[in-house]
Design an enzyme around this catalytic site. Structure first.
Site, PDB file in Angstrom:
ATOM      1  N   CYS A   1      39.378  18.666  41.750  1.00 25.77           N
ATOM      2  CA  CYS A   1      40.793  18.401  41.449  1.00 25.77           C
ATOM      3  C   CYS A   1      41.302  17.136  42.139  1.00 25.77           C
ATOM      4  O   CYS A   1      41.696  16.187  41.466  1.00 25.77           O
ATOM      5  CB  CYS A   1      41.647  19.596  41.895  1.00 25.77           C
ATOM      6  SG  CYS A   1      41.364  21.058  40.890  1.00 25.77           S
TER       7      CYS A   1
HETATM    8  N1  LIG Z   1      39.179  26.132  40.060  1.00 24.35           N
HETATM    9  C1  LIG Z   1      40.294  25.796  40.672  1.00 24.35           C
HETATM   10  O1  LIG Z   1      40.492  26.088  41.821  1.00 24.35           O
HETATM   11  C2  LIG Z   1      41.398  25.053  39.940  1.00 24.35           C
HETATM   12  C3  LIG Z   1      42.636  24.893  40.577  1.00 24.35           C
HETATM   13  C4  LIG Z   1      43.637  24.207  39.933  1.00 24.35           C
HETATM   14  C5  LIG Z   1      43.373  23.654  38.684  1.00 24.35           C
HETATM   15  N2  LIG Z   1      42.162  23.817  38.102  1.00 24.35           N
HETATM   16  C6  LIG Z   1      41.941  23.235  36.783  1.00 24.35           C
HETATM   17  O2  LIG Z   1      41.561  24.266  35.898  1.00 24.35           O
HETATM   18  C7  LIG Z   1      40.633  23.777  34.931  1.00 24.35           C
HETATM   19  C8  LIG Z   1      39.378  24.606  34.933  1.00 24.35           C
HETATM   20  O3  LIG Z   1      38.743  24.469  36.176  1.00 24.35           O
HETATM   21  P1  LIG Z   1      37.620  25.493  36.670  1.00 24.35           P
HETATM   22  O4  LIG Z   1      37.243  25.125  38.033  1.00 24.35           O
HETATM   23  O5  LIG Z   1      38.059  26.887  36.395  1.00 24.35           O
HETATM   24  O6  LIG Z   1      36.443  25.100  35.664  1.00 24.35           O
HETATM   25  P2  LIG Z   1      35.046  25.819  35.405  1.00 24.35           P
HETATM   26  O7  LIG Z   1      34.026  24.747  35.370  1.00 24.35           O
HETATM   27  O8  LIG Z   1      34.869  26.954  36.322  1.00 24.35           O
HETATM   28  O9  LIG Z   1      35.197  26.327  33.887  1.00 24.35           O
HETATM   29  C9  LIG Z   1      36.163  27.278  33.489  1.00 24.35           C
HETATM   30  C10 LIG Z   1      35.635  28.057  32.282  1.00 24.35           C
HETATM   31  O10 LIG Z   1      35.643  27.275  31.113  1.00 24.35           O
HETATM   32  C11 LIG Z   1      34.547  27.711  30.294  1.00 24.35           C
HETATM   33  N3  LIG Z   1      34.312  26.666  29.287  1.00 24.35           N
HETATM   34  C12 LIG Z   1      33.746  25.453  29.480  1.00 24.35           C
HETATM   35  N4  LIG Z   1      33.762  24.753  28.335  1.00 24.35           N
HETATM   36  C13 LIG Z   1      34.331  25.535  27.385  1.00 24.35           C
HETATM   37  C14 LIG Z   1      34.646  25.361  26.013  1.00 24.35           C
HETATM   38  N5  LIG Z   1      34.382  24.217  25.389  1.00 24.35           N
HETATM   39  N6  LIG Z   1      35.251  26.379  25.392  1.00 24.35           N
HETATM   40  C15 LIG Z   1      35.558  27.528  26.016  1.00 24.35           C
HETATM   41  N7  LIG Z   1      35.287  27.747  27.311  1.00 24.35           N
HETATM   42  C16 LIG Z   1      34.694  26.770  27.996  1.00 24.35           C
HETATM   43  C17 LIG Z   1      33.463  27.897  31.313  1.00 24.35           C
HETATM   44  O11 LIG Z   1      32.451  28.740  30.790  1.00 24.35           O
HETATM   45  C18 LIG Z   1      34.214  28.579  32.447  1.00 24.35           C
HETATM   46  O12 LIG Z   1      34.253  29.974  32.283  1.00 24.35           O
HETATM   47  C19 LIG Z   1      40.399  22.302  35.277  1.00 24.35           C
HETATM   48  O13 LIG Z   1      41.272  21.496  34.523  1.00 24.35           O
HETATM   49  C20 LIG Z   1      40.790  22.248  36.734  1.00 24.35           C
HETATM   50  O14 LIG Z   1      41.195  20.947  37.104  1.00 24.35           O
HETATM   51  C21 LIG Z   1      41.172  24.516  38.700  1.00 24.35           C
END
Ligand SMILES: NC(=O)c1ccc[n+]([C@@H]2O[C@H](COP(=O)([O-])OP(=O)(O)OC[C@H]3O[C@@H](n4cnc5c(N)ncnc54)[C@H](O)[C@@H]3O)[C@@H](O)[C@H]2O)c1
Length: 393
Positions: free
Chosen positions: A224
């Site tokens: 992030c």
């Molecule tokens: N993880 C955190 O702590 C956090 C905090 C704030 C914001 N975010 C934001 O949230 C978003 C997701 O981050 P994350 O860390 O959960 O990502 P991640 O890599 O863990 O992926 C989240 C999910 O998306 C699924 N996925 C991937 N491509 C896909 C597709 N094309 N169609 C459907 N599902 C799909 C994956 O299988 C996974 O379950 C990002 O934009 C990130 O910046 C994350």
């Protein structure tokens, strides 16, 4: 997916027991059968938003998830984008895909942006008690979004547009990136002045107003803080505006791993040894403590810097058993024994996991560079006055 349905949580903040309780209600299942999206009244999209090789936003995951949703879109559904992205993504990228169905926004279906604010590993703030920002494409979109999120979030913060909600998230993370970079610059300054930066930060933090504590370290990491400001920078380049704070924060961030490696080098040289060929032990490789996520971790940069100086690198991280450094190059976490520590020419604490025994690390290392001040409560007799980073040499 199967693990989730069997009650095995892969998310550190969700226990198996909590997952079991939700599964027992019969109202939660994980599935890859995307046509089942038509059964849902509300759909949240929270897919990764990384940077491409050329350091530009890669919103391909958002686009492919939106396409999947559009294939099952029906009247009355609410779609909420939660992925962090540049202002305009929801309206300019997601909405057109959903509108291709012929359904009308604000009447047939509803679209909002509500940024994910989860802080992995944080025991105090969770999805329920962390206020959640939300903006809709239309007023009715926002109403629909509020109706869903108010059911499980204590404090919902509505804003007037999806762009405002998108910019809120980028502001939050740019704020962190800039402040971490700023305190790191003060750390570089303090080093040249032979002033202990940790002492300075601790003393400044006693000011009860107008100061917020940020601590220096090996640089910011994770998927992030280093990434999100780049989304804004890219968007603003298209509007002929240069995001100077973002650029400077990235520049300073890139300096920290090099600075740490120079600390290791100078400590070795003061003993008549060289970094080339030295055995260096890295403690902690995840991007922050008590998690196993290594995305954009500063440890990766520290290790690459060391390897490019022909040092030999090993690491220990209880949360990261394997570390992929590049294609075909990976390392495995070694067990931390007194012998391994004492045989290392230098030990570098990059990530200060709570479970590690820092007293033992300090006692057994010959040179110890501590990028997190993890050894602050231990007696560090050999630390020289004003030296913030080399706590034993
Ligand atoms: N993880 C955190 O702590 C956090 C905090 C704030 C914001 N975010 C934001 O949230 C978003 C997701 O981050 P994350 O860390 O959960 O990502 P991640 O890599 O863990 O992926 C989240 C999910 O998306 C699924 N996925 C991937 N491509 C896909 C597709 N094309 N169609 C459907 N599902 C799909 C994956 O299988 C996974 O379950 C990002 O934009 C990130 O910046 C994350």
């Amino acid at each position: 997916m199967n693990g989730i349905n069997e009650g095995q949580s892969h998310v550190i903040d969700v226990s198996d027991q909590e997952l079991d309780e939700v599964l027992d209600t019969g109202r939660f299942r994980a599935t890859c059968e995307m046509h089942r999206i038509s059964e849902c009244d509300a759909i949240s999209i929270c897919v990764p938003t990384p940077l491409s090789k050329s350091h530009e936003p890669d919103i391909s995951y958002i686009l492919s998830a939106s396409k999947m949703v559009s294939e099952s879109l029906r009247k009355g559904q609410l779609i909420v984008l939660e992925s962090t992205s540049y202002p305009g993504t929801t309206r300019e990228a997601v909405l057109p895909v959903l509108e291709q169905t012929g359904l009308e926004i604000g009447k047939d279906f509803f679209l909002c942006f509500s940024p994910e604010r989860v802080d992995p590993g944080n025991k105090n703030w969770d999805i329920k008690n962390t206020p959640k920002v939300i903006g809709g494409i239309t007023t009715d979109c926002l109403l629909a979004g509020r109706a869903v999120y108010e059911r499980f979030v204590d404090d919902l913060v509505p804003v007037s547009s999806t762009e405002a909600a998108e910019l809120v998230k980028i502001l939050e993370n740019t704020f962190r990136a800039v402040n971490i970079a700023m305190v790191n610059e003060i750390a570089l300054i303090a080093d040249r002045l032979a002033v202990d930066i940790w002492e300075v930060v601790d003393a400044a933090s006693t000011k009860p107003f107008g100061f917020m504590r940020f601590t220096p370290g090996p640089g910011f990491g994770g998927h992030c803080i280093p990434v999100d400001p780049q989304y804004l920078a890219w968007k603003m380049r298209g509007l002929n505006y240069r995001t100077r704070f973002v650029e400077l924060a990235s520049e300073l961030n890139a300096e920290m791993p090099k600075f740490l490696v120079e600390k290791v080098r100078s400590s070795l040289e003061s003993r008549g040894e060289t970094l080339e060929g030295a055995n260096i032990m890295i403690i902690g490789v995840s991007y922050k403590k008590d998690v196993g996520d290594v995305r954009e971790s500063p440890a990766l940069h520290v290790i690459h810097e060391l390897l490019s100086s022909d040092a030999k690198v090993e690491y220990h991280d209880p949360y990261v058993p394997e570390l992929q450094l590049s294609e075909g190059l990976s390392l495995s976490s070694v067990t931390l024994t007194d012998e391994i520590l004492s045989q290392s020419d230098a030990v570098v604490i990059v990530t200060d996991h709570s479970s590690l025994d820092y007293s033992r690390i300090l006692d057994s290392s010959s040179i110890l560079v501590d990028a997190r001040n993890a050894t602050r409560f231990l007696s560090r007799d050999s630390k020289s006055l004003g030296e913030s980073w080399v706590v034993k040499s």
